[in-house]
Design a protein around this motif. Sequence first.
Motif, short mmCIF file in Angstrom:
data_model
loop_
_atom_site.label_atom_id
_atom_site.label_comp_id
_atom_site.label_asym_id
_atom_site.label_seq_id
_atom_site.Cartn_x
_atom_site.Cartn_y
_atom_site.Cartn_z
N LEU A 206 15.15 -16.50 -27.73
CA LEU A 206 15.59 -15.49 -26.77
C LEU A 206 16.26 -14.33 -27.49
O LEU A 206 16.05 -13.15 -27.15
N LEU A 207 17.08 -14.63 -28.48
CA LEU A 207 17.75 -13.58 -29.23
C LEU A 207 16.74 -12.75 -30.03
O LEU A 207 16.85 -11.52 -30.10
N ALA A 208 15.77 -13.43 -30.64
CA ALA A 208 14.76 -12.72 -31.43
C ALA A 208 13.88 -11.84 -30.56
O ALA A 208 13.27 -10.88 -31.05
N SER A 209 13.79 -12.16 -29.26
CA SER A 209 12.94 -11.41 -28.34
C SER A 209 13.64 -10.22 -27.71
O SER A 209 13.01 -9.47 -26.96
N ARG A 210 14.89 -10.01 -28.00
CA ARG A 210 15.63 -8.92 -27.38
C ARG A 210 15.09 -7.57 -27.85
O ARG A 210 14.90 -7.33 -29.05
N GLU A 211 14.85 -6.67 -26.91
CA GLU A 211 14.37 -5.33 -27.26
C GLU A 211 15.43 -4.52 -27.99
O GLU A 211 15.10 -3.64 -28.79
N ASP A 212 16.71 -4.83 -27.73
CA ASP A 212 17.78 -4.08 -28.38
C ASP A 212 18.02 -4.53 -29.82
O ASP A 212 18.86 -3.96 -30.52
N ARG A 213 17.31 -5.61 -30.24
CA ARG A 213 17.39 -6.14 -31.61
C ARG A 213 18.79 -6.58 -31.99
O ARG A 213 19.12 -6.71 -33.18
N ARG A 214 19.61 -6.86 -31.00
CA ARG A 214 20.96 -7.34 -31.30
C ARG A 214 20.91 -8.72 -31.95
O ARG A 214 20.17 -9.58 -31.52
N ALA A 215 21.71 -8.88 -32.97
CA ALA A 215 21.84 -10.16 -33.70
C ALA A 215 20.57 -10.54 -34.44
O ALA A 215 20.39 -11.71 -34.79
#
Length: 671
Positions: A484-493
């Motif tokens: 889920l984190l890797a899929s974020r469009e904002d590239r956070r984390a």
Amino acid sequence: MTSTESVVTMPIQQADASGNAHVTQVGRDYVVHRYVRGRDYLSGISVGDHEMDLVENAFVDVAGPHGPGQVVHAVSKLKRAYDPNHALVLLGERGAGRRTAALRVLRDAGVPRDRIRWLVLDEEQPRAEQIPHTTGHGFVLDLTSCSALPEDFYTGLADYQKEAEAAEAFLIILATPSSWAPGTLTTVPTVRLARPPAREIAESHLRHLADDRLDWLTSAPLEALLAETTQASDAARLARLIAQASEDDKDAVKQEFTNWQEHLRLWFEKHSRPEDLRERALLITAALLEAAPAEIVLEAADQLFAEVGGTLPPGGALAGRDLDARLRTIQASRLDGESISLDTERHGLAQAVLRYVWQQRPALRQALLEWASRITTPHGVAVRHLRRIADALAQLSLLPGGRTVLTVAAAWIDTGRSVHRELAVDVLDAMALDPVTGAGVRKQLYDWAHQKNTSEALATAVAEICAGNLGQMYPRVALTRLRLLASREDRRAREAVAKAVRALASIPQQRMLVLSEIVDWCESADETVRKAGASTFLALTEDPNSALASPTLTQEALGTLTEAPIVQLIIRGWRAAMLEPDTAKAAYEHLAVWLDSPELSDDQVLPVTAEVLRGSIGREGPAALLVSHGTDLGRTRRRTLLDQLFSEQSPSLTVVAPVSEPGGNGLPTTA
């Protein structure tokens, strides 16, 4: 199927991967063969000898509606001469002794104690195909935390029964009557467990642990501690406390069994004057920093006293009473003449103090949490006791108002102050693994990873938690949140995610699982997941010295290197990354680094690279890779690859007009 092989130089704590896997012991090392499908199986934890001793020698079997004991009835369902079962469900509420009953059923069914495993449920919903059926083993799967089970789990048990029967393996499922509702979807038999009488459990355990103290259960002040509603685990705990107690110290047994409630109530009543407040601060600090050096405890206690508005007397270290006098007041003792302990003389008192203060002083909770964070700053007096404090705060989260701990921990992370952040991550890590708070906190980590308004700091913290103890205990749970984190469009984390997957892949026992999950993302029909998978895979391949590269490519296989299942996954992952427009350029760059690296031998890197590029050397990306400049070693390897791959191509290979390569970088392509 082809197997991979790894050597584990420690006692095996996990069950074999499947009914088709086997373990060969050589000296003190274990050679574990795991088949491709083995990555899907739940891991298993051995049951300790002490617990098994009690199961075998102190178990209380309550008579059921069919006459014999409930366990006797359960065993008869498994071992009946006609149509035997190899799976069974034990239904009962929490505290009914289901775990102990399950272990006894497996022992009475003939499963050796060293072949019994407690399965770790590593996903939000169980899947029947995940349950191992290793030959001659017995497994216990606790589904108490599942409020409802999917239909395919029930229907999948039919296939499992056949596999378990063929392997002579057994499965015991623990569930509550409200959650187990298969209808006609499964024929797995069930046995309902009634709670055994608490006194019978305590007596049976004492006969095994300390037979000469059996009369303590009927002696003052212990005679009224066990009631009809007492849970089986509490009855067993009382027997253990009696067996471990000092000679004739029945009062201490009662106090510890009741969490020192009466003892603390009387102490706080006695020390309620204004001049006693500094001693109250000392008691709370000694509880939080159990067994810490006296100098640290005293300094931290004064900071707590100041936190709540207390004024320290003038004179500094010369002021006030001597240490021994103060320790007598809070009824603490010294360890090795230097450290302070509440638990040495009164076992369990330290956590009981924190629990009592948390419940009786709600207005103090926020101040306690802020003080705990302050004394663990990089230059704080208790910075070296961070783990102890995190564990203590996690225990407080189990109590009424415990949600405050989670809320404050999240706020500490979002403040951006490193003085709070490390403690918050440790607290959340401990809470995520706790049997009571774990499910809720893991759900919260999922929500934070998914929510659009999650801050960079909080997203990074989630990744760090997934890379730690949570990822080792529940790797699939951790990987879901990392996806889920890797899929974020904002590239956070994004960098924290890369670091987390590298950490998880560095653990040999779960490297196959981590890589297979990420390759599944790479090949997903969902574009967002596919992009996340490709970028995450490249995080694993960025360094030729990584855990994915050298150890993986040197392991022995039954066939050639490229036939090894984990190497096949590497090849699939690289191909997927090269087809993804956003990662194609980086994929070729990473592969070029591998070709140029002296850390990898020709036997390691050339077969894999050839398999990745086979059938595509006419395309611009592979062609550019093979003719690009690199180290002397890399140029030699490129020539070898060119000779090999060209020899496999049709003699009529020609150069035609540039075409667009799927997933390429948009440059002209040679076909």
